[in-house]
Design a protein around this motif. Structure first.
Motif, PDB file in Angstrom:
ATOM      1  N   LEU A 178       2.077   1.753  -3.541  1.00 31.97           N
ATOM      2  CA  LEU A 178       1.007   2.282  -4.396  1.00 31.97           C
ATOM      3  C   LEU A 178       0.774   3.773  -4.132  1.00 31.97           C
ATOM      4  O   LEU A 178       0.563   4.548  -5.069  1.00 31.97           O
ATOM      5  N   GLU A 179       0.804   4.167  -2.859  1.00 36.05           N
ATOM      6  CA  GLU A 179       0.660   5.583  -2.522  1.00 36.05           C
ATOM      7  C   GLU A 179       1.782   6.394  -3.148  1.00 36.05           C
ATOM      8  O   GLU A 179       1.570   7.519  -3.631  1.00 36.05           O
ATOM      9  N   THR A 180       2.984   5.839  -3.135  1.00 33.87           N
ATOM     10  CA  THR A 180       4.131   6.528  -3.726  1.00 33.87           C
ATOM     11  C   THR A 180       3.978   6.652  -5.235  1.00 33.87           C
ATOM     12  O   THR A 180       4.234   7.715  -5.812  1.00 33.87           O
ATOM     13  N   GLU A 218       0.831  -1.207   0.000  1.00 29.51           N
ATOM     14  CA  GLU A 218       0.000   0.000   0.000  1.00 29.51           C
ATOM     15  C   GLU A 218       0.868   1.261   0.000  1.00 29.51           C
ATOM     16  O   GLU A 218       0.521   2.257  -0.657  1.00 29.51           O
ATOM     17  N   ARG A 234       1.286   6.769  -6.929  1.00 32.66           N
ATOM     18  CA  ARG A 234       0.234   7.735  -7.263  1.00 32.66           C
ATOM     19  C   ARG A 234       0.773   9.166  -7.326  1.00 32.66           C
ATOM     20  O   ARG A 234       0.164  10.041  -7.943  1.00 32.66           O
ATOM     21  N   LYS A 235       1.899   9.389  -6.685  1.00 31.29           N
ATOM     22  CA  LYS A 235       2.503  10.719  -6.676  1.00 31.29           C
ATOM     23  C   LYS A 235       3.661  10.828  -7.674  1.00 31.29           C
ATOM     24  O   LYS A 235       4.463  11.764  -7.591  1.00 31.29           O
TER      25      LYS A 235
END
Length: 300
Positions: free
Chosen positions: A123-125, A120, A127-128
């Motif tokens: 994935l957050e990384t 997770e 997205r940026k």
């Protein structure tokens, strides 16, 4: 006994490093898994590209003739070297930036006492990736301008932009907003901020030099002997034979240095993140406000 991390008071360099090493040791596997998501494809790309460059470079050396003879100045394989060299530099740099961003996001996740998995966090990384890429390009251009003037402006700008990854991953800022935020955080804390990456890179280059000299010392001694036997001339055939014989040793050295960088990356990012939190709390009283909010909530 490890003291509790208190970000509401000014932390000394020794305290930041002490807490960094403790946090890294405690959550080593957590950070390692985040790193591997980015570093496995990065190292695979580096090895593949290096092999391609090696073959093209050896081919160029073997066919290059001495100055003044027919065909001098022809460099077959040069386009391949430039292509793969550019590809390795750009993509590997992107993976390195994403690796640092992932560690920072994971650190912030731990600080907020959240339970996101390593996947997770990755994935957050990802997205940026657009804000990270755009901000990195802008920062690189600014650093490039500073480098054109002198080393001193370059290093000053580099320190003032040290917190760009933290502003992106922790506060969600990017572009010039992220750069400006980093400048404001470093202002008044320049030398303390400068000391963290300085010590990190000195330690990294020390261990990296041990790896490099340990692996390549013998090959380069042989190369120097060959140059001496050749009357001090480094003709293309001599260099071609050298890289043909020791090419995979050079690749091994690059991989081991990359692995060293992999294992040390969290130390720099965690230390700078602690410093970022500490400066923010000292300047803006974030920790005090959070404590008041929690006490008010508990009383209700």
């Amino acid at each position: 006994m490890q003291k509790e991390l208190n970000l509401s008071r000014k932390l000394g360099f020794d305290e930041i490093i002490d807490h960094t090493l403790h946090l890294y040791k405690t959550d080593f596997l957590y950070y390692l898994k985040i790193l591997l998501y980015f570093f496995i494809p990065a190292i695979a790309l580096m090895v593949y590209g290096t092999i391609q460059v090696k073959d093209a470079y050896i081919a160029m050396l073997s066919t290059t003739v001495s100055p003044g003879t027919p065909g001098a100045g022809a460099f077959p394989g040069l386009s391949s070297i430039m292509y793969y060299g550019f590809l390795i530099t750009v993509v590997y740099s992107l993976f390195a930036v994403l690796t640092g961003a992932g560690v920072i996001r994971g650190f912030d996740n731990k600080m907020q006492k959240q339970n996101s998995t390593e996947g997770e966090i990755v994935l957050e990384t990802l997205r940026k990736i657009i804000p990270i890429t755009i901000t990195t390009i802008i920062a690189s251009v600014i650093l490039g301008v500073g480098f054109l003037f002198c080393f001193i402006p370059f290093f000053i700008l580099a320190v003032y932009m040290a917190f760009i990854p933290q502003t992106i991953m922790i506060e969600g800022r990017w572009g010039f907003g992220s750069i400006g935020r980093s400048f404001s955080m470093v202002n008044g804390h320049f030398w303390q901020t400068f000391l963290i990456p300085l010590v990190f890179f000195l330690v990294y280059f020390f261990f990296s030099s041990i790896i490099t000299y340990g692996i390549l010392l013998t090959p380069y001694i042989e190369l120097i002997k060959g140059i001496i036997r050749n009357g001090g001339q480094t003709d293309p055939s001599l260099l071609g034979n050298f890289y043909q014989q020791y090419s995979y040793t050079i690749i091994l050295q690059s991989v081991l240095n990359s692995l060293l960088h992999l294992l040390m990356t969290p130390i720099l990012n965690i230390a700078l993140s602690i410093k970022f939190y500490n400066i923010r709390n000292l300047k803006e009283g974030t920790q005090i406000l959070n404590d008041i909010a929690q006490e008010t909530s508990a009383a209700q």
